[in-house]
Design a protein around this motif. Structure first.
Motif, short mmCIF file in Angstrom:
data_model
loop_
_atom_site.label_atom_id
_atom_site.label_comp_id
_atom_site.label_asym_id
_atom_site.label_seq_id
_atom_site.Cartn_x
_atom_site.Cartn_y
_atom_site.Cartn_z
N THR A 126 0.57 84.01 115.22
CA THR A 126 1.31 82.85 115.73
C THR A 126 0.39 81.78 116.31
O THR A 126 -0.64 82.08 116.90
CB THR A 126 2.32 83.30 116.81
OG1 THR A 126 1.64 84.06 117.81
CG2 THR A 126 3.39 84.17 116.19
N TYR A 130 5.07 77.79 117.10
CA TYR A 130 5.33 79.23 117.21
C TYR A 130 6.37 79.71 116.21
O TYR A 130 7.51 79.25 116.21
CB TYR A 130 5.78 79.57 118.63
CG TYR A 130 5.87 81.06 118.88
CD1 TYR A 130 4.74 81.78 119.24
CD2 TYR A 130 7.06 81.74 118.72
CE1 TYR A 130 4.81 83.14 119.45
CE2 TYR A 130 7.14 83.10 118.93
CZ TYR A 130 6.01 83.79 119.30
OH TYR A 130 6.07 85.14 119.51
N ASN A 131 5.95 80.65 115.37
CA ASN A 131 6.83 81.20 114.36
C ASN A 131 6.15 82.41 113.75
O ASN A 131 4.93 82.41 113.56
CB ASN A 131 7.11 80.14 113.27
CG ASN A 131 8.30 80.49 112.41
OD1 ASN A 131 8.30 81.49 111.70
ND2 ASN A 131 9.33 79.65 112.47
N TRP A 132 6.93 83.43 113.44
CA TRP A 132 6.36 84.63 112.84
C TRP A 132 6.38 84.57 111.32
O TRP A 132 6.19 85.57 110.64
CB TRP A 132 7.10 85.88 113.34
CG TRP A 132 6.62 86.29 114.69
CD1 TRP A 132 7.03 85.77 115.88
CD2 TRP A 132 5.63 87.27 115.00
NE1 TRP A 132 6.36 86.37 116.92
CE2 TRP A 132 5.50 87.29 116.41
CE3 TRP A 132 4.85 88.12 114.24
CZ2 TRP A 132 4.60 88.14 117.05
CZ3 TRP A 132 3.96 88.97 114.88
CH2 TRP A 132 3.85 88.98 116.28
N GLU A 226 4.47 90.18 104.94
CA GLU A 226 5.87 90.02 105.36
C GLU A 226 6.66 91.30 105.12
O GLU A 226 7.48 91.72 105.96
CB GLU A 226 6.52 88.85 104.63
CG GLU A 226 6.14 87.49 105.19
CD GLU A 226 7.02 86.39 104.61
OE1 GLU A 226 7.52 85.56 105.41
OE2 GLU A 226 7.18 86.34 103.38
N CYS A 352 8.46 89.30 119.67
CA CYS A 352 7.50 90.00 118.81
C CYS A 352 8.13 90.34 117.47
O CYS A 352 9.21 90.95 117.40
CB CYS A 352 7.00 91.26 119.52
SG CYS A 352 5.75 92.16 118.60
N LEU A 353 7.48 89.96 116.38
CA LEU A 353 7.96 90.12 115.01
C LEU A 353 9.19 89.27 114.73
O LEU A 353 9.91 89.51 113.76
CB LEU A 353 8.23 91.59 114.69
CG LEU A 353 7.02 92.51 114.70
CD1 LEU A 353 7.42 93.93 114.35
CD2 LEU A 353 5.94 92.03 113.74
N GLY A 354 9.43 88.29 115.58
CA GLY A 354 10.54 87.36 115.34
C GLY A 354 11.65 87.52 116.36
O GLY A 354 12.07 88.64 116.68
#
Length: 372
Positions: A126, A130-132, A226, A352-354
């Motif tokens: 990140t 901010y983006n997973w 992913e 965390c992780l989205g």
């Protein structure tokens, strides 16, 4: 769905319970919260000796090749602490990404070191936007001779403070596709700054013209990364299930013992309401998490279930903490009591992780829905 444990899982659960009770008491966890750098010296060697660092790694790469449900049983017990440290980041998340995305020589070089606990990997993904997902990744690696030079800044990197190696997402030579780059955490040009207010060794990582070997670049590894992140998401959810259970038990015991106005507070309907909300959140997190794990281990399409589990468990852990504070009132905000460890962890792991919002959006895509 049957939530009973098989013999292997029962042994894992018993071992983890003994570890949490014996090595991760409240005083120990409070000490680690005050000084996260002590985590490795206190917890990592025992975890490695118990074989936990190799559970999610196949036998051919030095691990024990346990199922994701086996690993989740372990993390559910660790969540009861809540036990900090890079076990998920290194031995589950990064290990799975390497298995999915890396070449065979890279797997042979990196995975056995992770399985033994000698190497500790952290995912540096990140950034300021901010983006997973791949959106917003500006970190870049430019060719320099036969190798590369990496530059960029990563924010909110879980467990970078404890890592020996960083797995950084970057654009190589201006390419649109995202590659993964293994970086020595102690290399010249790498700086790690701990971020206050978090409980997971959260850090900002700066790459300032860091020399990287071509053999450490996983080219166009993002699609595989992913898939790997989604596959291990329920393991993180299981950690939150254990945390929800721990704070419910803590709150229930307090409601049975604390007296006010001549009776235990558990007899007050409002306190009962708070406890019932916590039960609902705990059960929601548990059932959605283990449904996703069951599908993953059976080889079924688990995408929708993983998104649901992450959304539900993140919300459940955070709101269960809120209701626990309602039950405890003033004593709950005392650091020495221990509830605040869960409060900080629930917020630290929420994104965390989205975040739940992002997973609900991805669930729409999986289900073929079109947003209004």
């Amino acid at each position: 769905m049957d939530l009973s444990l098989n013999d292997t899982q029962q042994l894992i659960q018993d071992s983890a319970k003994d570890f949490v009770r014996g090595s991760c008491g409240r005083d120990v966890l409070l000490k680690l919260d005050r000084d996260p750098k002590l985590v490795m010296g206190t917890l990592w060697k025992p975890m490695s000796e118990l074989g936990w660092t190799g559970m999610a790694i196949p036998e051919q790469y030095g691990g024990t090749g346990n199922s994701l449900t086996d690993v989740a049983v372990l993390f559910e017990e660790l969540g009861c602490g809540p036990v900090p440290g890079p076990l998920f980041s290194s031995a589950v998340l990064c290990a799975r990404i390497i298995m999915e995305a890396a070449s065979d020589p890279q797997k042979k070089a990196w995975l056995p070191m992770i399985a033994s606990g000698e190497s500790v990997f952290a995912l540096a993904l990140t950034e300021q936007q901010y983006n997973w997902s791949a959106y917003g990744i500006r970190t870049h690696a430019r060719r320099s001779g036969s190798d590369y030079v990496l530059s960029g800044t990563k924010v909110f990197v879980h467990d970078a403070l404890h890592a020996t190696d960083l797995l950084a997402a970057a654009r190589v030579d201006g390419a649109a596709n995202i590659s993964l780059v293994r970086v020595d955490a102690k290399a010249a040009g790498v700086s790690v700054r701990a971020l206050d207010g978090f409980i997971t060794g959260m850090s900002e990582v700066l790459f300032d013209n860091v020399a990287v070997k071509a053999s450490d670049v996983v080219a166009d590894g993002w699609p595989a990364a992913e898939r790997a992140m989604l596959a291990v998401t329920p393991v993180l959810c299981a950690y939150k299930v254990g945390s929800c259970k721990a704070i419910f038990d803590l709150s229930l015991n307090y409601a049975r013992e604390r007296t006010q106005f001549g009776q235990i507070i558990g007899r007050f309907s409002r306190v009962q309401d708070h406890l019932i909300h916590m039960v609902n959140y705990l059960d929601s997190a548990r059932w959605t998490t283990y449904e996703a794990l069951s599908k993953l281990d059976n080889g079924s399409d688990a995408r929708a279930s993983c998104h649901v589990a992450k959304s539900v468990s993140s919300e459940s852990y955070m709101h269960a903490c809120d209701y626990a504070h309602e039950v405890h009132a003033g004593i709950g905000v005392s650091c020495e009591y221990g509830l605040t460890l869960h409060t900080k962890m629930s917020r630290s792991l929420y994104h965390c992780l989205g975040a739940p919002k992002a997973h609900r959006k991805m669930l729409e895509n999986v289900m073929g829905l079109v947003a209004a």
